[in-house]
Scaffold this motif. Structure first.
Motif, mmCIF file in Angstrom:
data_model
loop_
_atom_site.group_PDB
_atom_site.id
_atom_site.type_symbol
_atom_site.label_atom_id
_atom_site.label_comp_id
_atom_site.label_asym_id
_atom_site.label_seq_id
_atom_site.Cartn_x
_atom_site.Cartn_y
_atom_site.Cartn_z
ATOM 1 N N GLU A 1 -15.409 8.888 2.413
ATOM 2 C CA GLU A 1 -14.465 8.239 3.325
ATOM 3 C C GLU A 1 -13.291 9.140 3.654
ATOM 4 N N ASN B 1 -3.827 4.242 5.836
ATOM 5 C CA ASN B 1 -5.124 4.734 6.298
ATOM 6 C C ASN B 1 -5.539 3.837 7.460
ATOM 7 N N ARG C 1 0.830 -1.204 0.000
ATOM 8 C CA ARG C 1 0.000 0.000 0.000
ATOM 9 C C ARG C 1 0.863 1.252 0.000
ATOM 10 N N ILE D 1 -19.614 1.303 6.952
ATOM 11 C CA ILE D 1 -18.907 2.018 8.027
ATOM 12 C C ILE D 1 -19.711 3.236 8.470
ATOM 13 N N ARG E 1 -18.974 4.680 4.583
ATOM 14 C CA ARG E 1 -18.858 3.771 3.436
ATOM 15 C C ARG E 1 -20.118 2.928 3.359
ATOM 16 N N THR F 1 -9.541 7.853 17.108
ATOM 17 C CA THR F 1 -10.730 7.025 16.912
ATOM 18 C C THR F 1 -10.296 5.644 16.431
HETATM 19 P P1 AMP Z 1 -10.649 -1.570 5.032
HETATM 20 O O1 AMP Z 1 -9.631 -1.240 3.968
HETATM 21 O O2 AMP Z 1 -11.804 -2.361 4.545
HETATM 22 O O3 AMP Z 1 -10.016 -2.138 6.252
HETATM 23 O O4 AMP Z 1 -11.322 -0.203 5.459
HETATM 24 C C1 AMP Z 1 -10.628 0.767 6.121
HETATM 25 C C2 AMP Z 1 -11.478 1.993 6.129
HETATM 26 O O5 AMP Z 1 -12.178 2.086 7.373
HETATM 27 C C3 AMP Z 1 -10.664 3.253 6.074
HETATM 28 O O6 AMP Z 1 -10.353 3.633 4.764
HETATM 29 C C4 AMP Z 1 -11.570 4.251 6.744
HETATM 30 O O7 AMP Z 1 -12.485 4.775 5.825
HETATM 31 C C5 AMP Z 1 -12.353 3.430 7.745
HETATM 32 N N1 AMP Z 1 -11.856 3.623 9.097
HETATM 33 C C6 AMP Z 1 -11.258 2.692 9.875
HETATM 34 N N2 AMP Z 1 -10.893 3.234 11.051
HETATM 35 C C7 AMP Z 1 -11.249 4.522 11.007
HETATM 36 C C8 AMP Z 1 -11.115 5.628 11.898
HETATM 37 N N3 AMP Z 1 -10.524 5.490 13.088
HETATM 38 N N4 AMP Z 1 -11.583 6.817 11.519
HETATM 39 C C9 AMP Z 1 -12.167 6.977 10.317
HETATM 40 N N5 AMP Z 1 -12.314 5.989 9.416
HETATM 41 C C10 AMP Z 1 -11.874 4.781 9.759
#
Ligand code: AMP
Ligand code: MG
Length: 307
Positions: free
Chosen positions: A210, A62, A58, A184, A192, A118
């Motif tokens: 997102e 994120n 990656r 989400i 999401r 968070t």
């Molecule tokens: P994934 O790639 O399916 O694990 O999704 C990860 C996504 O979850 C990230 O791109 C964020 O949009 C969201 N996400 C996870 N943790 C947080 C957080 N602490 N604050 C905001 N978004 C989060």
């Protein structure tokens, strides 16, 4: 990371025991959830989480979703309000991720939340993920088990094709059910869309991208950046700068004295937080090589420097 093809283990008690042992030893392992196959690592172990990024290739960090066995395990990591409890009661276990305030002192690696206050949490329903959570006893950070920019995998064979020789083990329990990443929600904002339909939620939600700058409630940013000015590619501190070192440049603290980008990724967000909390008025960071995880480190530092 393995140098040969990953072993694919069919779901069963022996397979779960082996997967849990590898995970507690700090290795990411691919396994199914009801959404897609995830690449799971111990969310309390920063190096293990850095290995997820190394395997996926990656180019940026994120925040990762953390999977836990049940509501009690979730409440140990995050602060729930009445809305969050209602959603958990309605949809957990299941494909719903809640973004909640991280609990003080929760043993979650800074790389998991990408330094944010968070945490994205979910209790999955899939028997294989549930079994590994129970056996390992660890919260598991698990993004989709595909190389960066690849399509999310819904079968063990997709994982093998995408991550090839970059992981050692895949737990195979057939095709996933939803085939779509989790819904989400943060407060009353949809971050999401996913398998849980908006119409089934107990309240109206606002839609927000997102990567939107602000998520409700409060004004939480989706990307952490230190409050102080940040200077990149610093060979020595200027004025009272707090220098974050790498390799031959020791600095006030180092991301990796041996110049290892995986170790540096594991320490990055904790180091930025310490620099922000120091007495210095500004922060400098030594040059980080652009290869491997260095690309993601440089991406995050560049964004933090230009705000
Ligand atoms: P994934 O790639 O399916 O694990 O999704 C990860 C996504 O979850 C990230 O791109 C964020 O949009 C969201 N996400 C996870 N943790 C947080 C957080 N602490 N604050 C905001 N978004 C989060
Ligand atoms: Mg993905």
């Amino acid at each position: 990371m393995a140098d040969s093809k990953p072993r694919i283990l069919r779901y069963g008690m022996a397979a779960v025991a082996e997967v849990a042992a590898r995970i507690t030893a700090g290795e990411p392992v691919a396994l199914p959830t009801e959404t897609v196959y995830g690449l799971a690592a111990d969310a309390t172990d920063a190096q293990a989480v850095a290995r997820i990024y190394a395997a996926k290739g990656r180019p940026s960090f994120n925040p990762l979703i953390v999977h836990v066995a049940d509501l009690a395990a979730a409440e140990a990591l995050a602060v729930f309000d009445a809305d969050a409890r209602m959603l958990a009661a309605m949809f957990w276990p299941g494909p719903l991720t809640l973004v909640l305030p991280l609990r003080d002192g929760a043993a979650i690696a800074g790389l998991v939340t990408a330094g944010l206050p968070t945490i994205g949490l979910r209790v999955p329903r899939h028997r294989a993920m549930q079994a590994v959570l129970a056996t390992s006893g660890r919260p598991l950070a698990a993004p989709s088990a595909n190389a960066s920019n690849g399509i999310s995998p819904t079968r063990a064979a997709h994982v093998a094709a995408s991550l090839g020789d970059r992981i050692g083990l895949i737990l195979d329990d057939g095709p996933t059910e939803a085939g779509l990443e989790s819904t989400i929600i943060a407060g009353r904002t949809l971050l999401r869309p996913g398998p849980i339909a908006i119409a089934d939620l107990p309240f109206a939600v606002e839609r927000r991208a997102e990567d939107g700058a602000v998520i409700a409630p409060g004004q939480l940013k989706t990307h952490y950046a230190p409050a102080k000015p940040l200077r990149l590619n610093a060979l020595a501190p200027e004025g009272d700068e707090w220098l974050i070192g790498f390799g031959a440049i020791p600095g006030d603290e180092t991301l990796s004295a041996r110049g290892d980008v995986v170790e540096a990724a594991a320490r990055l967000f904790d180091a930025l937080h310490r620099a922000d909390a120091s007495d210095a008025r500004s922060i400098a960071v030594a040059p980080i090589p652009a290869d491997g995880l260095g690309e993601a480190i440089n991406d995050r530092l560049t964004r933090a420097a230009h705000r």
